[in-house]
Design a protein around this motif. Structure first.
Motif, short mmCIF file in Angstrom:
data_model
loop_
_atom_site.label_atom_id
_atom_site.label_comp_id
_atom_site.label_asym_id
_atom_site.label_seq_id
_atom_site.Cartn_x
_atom_site.Cartn_y
_atom_site.Cartn_z
N SER A 123 41.76 45.54 47.58
CA SER A 123 41.11 45.32 48.88
C SER A 123 41.26 43.89 49.36
O SER A 123 41.05 43.60 50.55
CB SER A 123 39.62 45.70 48.80
N SER A 124 41.64 42.99 48.47
CA SER A 124 41.88 41.60 48.88
C SER A 124 43.27 41.41 49.47
O SER A 124 43.64 40.31 49.87
CB SER A 124 41.71 40.66 47.68
N ASN A 175 39.64 34.25 46.08
CA ASN A 175 39.22 35.37 46.92
C ASN A 175 38.50 36.50 46.20
O ASN A 175 37.80 37.28 46.86
CB ASN A 175 40.44 35.93 47.66
N ILE A 176 38.65 36.62 44.90
CA ILE A 176 37.93 37.67 44.18
C ILE A 176 36.66 37.06 43.61
O ILE A 176 36.66 36.40 42.57
CB ILE A 176 38.78 38.27 43.04
N THR A 177 35.54 37.25 44.32
CA THR A 177 34.27 36.64 43.91
C THR A 177 33.20 37.68 43.61
O THR A 177 32.10 37.32 43.19
CB THR A 177 33.76 35.69 45.00
N ALA A 203 38.79 46.10 43.84
CA ALA A 203 38.46 44.76 44.36
C ALA A 203 39.73 43.95 44.59
O ALA A 203 39.85 43.23 45.59
CB ALA A 203 37.53 44.05 43.38
N TYR A 221 45.47 32.39 44.70
CA TYR A 221 44.84 33.18 45.77
C TYR A 221 43.72 34.04 45.21
O TYR A 221 42.62 34.12 45.79
CB TYR A 221 45.90 34.07 46.44
N LEU A 222 43.96 34.68 44.07
CA LEU A 222 42.95 35.56 43.47
C LEU A 222 41.72 34.78 43.02
O LEU A 222 40.60 35.24 43.18
CB LEU A 222 43.56 36.32 42.29
#
Length: 202
Positions: free
Chosen positions: A94-95, A127-129, A91, A123-124
């Motif tokens: 892939s971001s 974007n990581i949801t 995950a 950023y993480l």
């Protein structure tokens, strides 16, 4: 070596991205025992595999904050989804995040903790949801709240005819000699984190 010369001239510390154990060993080997410098590593957990390194003048005071890391935590419904290390790493990668910006990942009882470089933390968080089929929301936490290392190691004693790599793999994993050879030739075997493709290596 250029860092070494630069620090001796400018007295400004240098910080690396996360290094795997072999890179750490190489770094340590190159610097050696230099009385004018200090080399320190940090990965949050006592036996962390991936760590950031700082090369600094010998008098510099270094603490955990010097390594510019952030510990992120998220929870997920353990009853409905099983999340493992590759899922979390996938995950993040892939971001668009490079592996060198990510330290160790810990997963236990529905909680994920991951150490990252502080410059990508914001950023993480945005974007990581989701990981696998679970919605997650990471948040920064104090390093003092890091989970206890729960890694379990299994020790095994055996007698080998020789210390050749293929013989050791055969004994360790209880496979045939040919299967051991295939694993080595496919590049799936590392010794001290270095890929070895010679079955006779010892």
């Amino acid at each position: 070596m250029s860092w070494k010369d630069e620090i001796n001239r400018s007295f400004i510390p240098r910080l690396t991205d996360f290094l795997h154990p072999r890179e750490q060993w190489i770094f340590q080997s190159i610097i050696g025992n230099d009385d004018t410098l200090q080399l320190a590593f940090f990965g949050a957990w006592e036996h962390a595999e991936r760590k950031r390194a700082i090369l600094a003048p010998y008098y510099e005071e270094l603490g955990e904050e010097s390594f510019e890391t952030e510990l992120l935590r998220a929870s997920y419904p353990i009853k409905f989804v099983k999340i493992e290390h590759p899922d979390v790493l996938g995950a993040f990668l892939s971001s668009g995040i490079e592996r060198k910006k990510i330290g160790d990942i810990k997963i236990h009882h529905g909680e994920i903790q991951i150490l990252v470089s502080k410059d990508i933390s914001t950023y993480l968080l945005s974007n990581i949801t989701s990981i696998k089929k679970a919605s997650v929301q990471f948040e920064p936490i104090s390093l003092s709240d890091r989970m206890v290392n729960s890694d379990n190691w299994v020790e095994k004693t055996t007698t080998c005819a020789s210390l050749r790599l293929d013989v050791l793999i055969k004994e360790m994993y209880q496979v045939s000699r040919q299967q051991a050879l295939d694993l080595i030739k496919k590049g799936w075997v590392k010794v001290n984190f270095q890929k070895i493709e010679q079955p006779s290596y010892f």
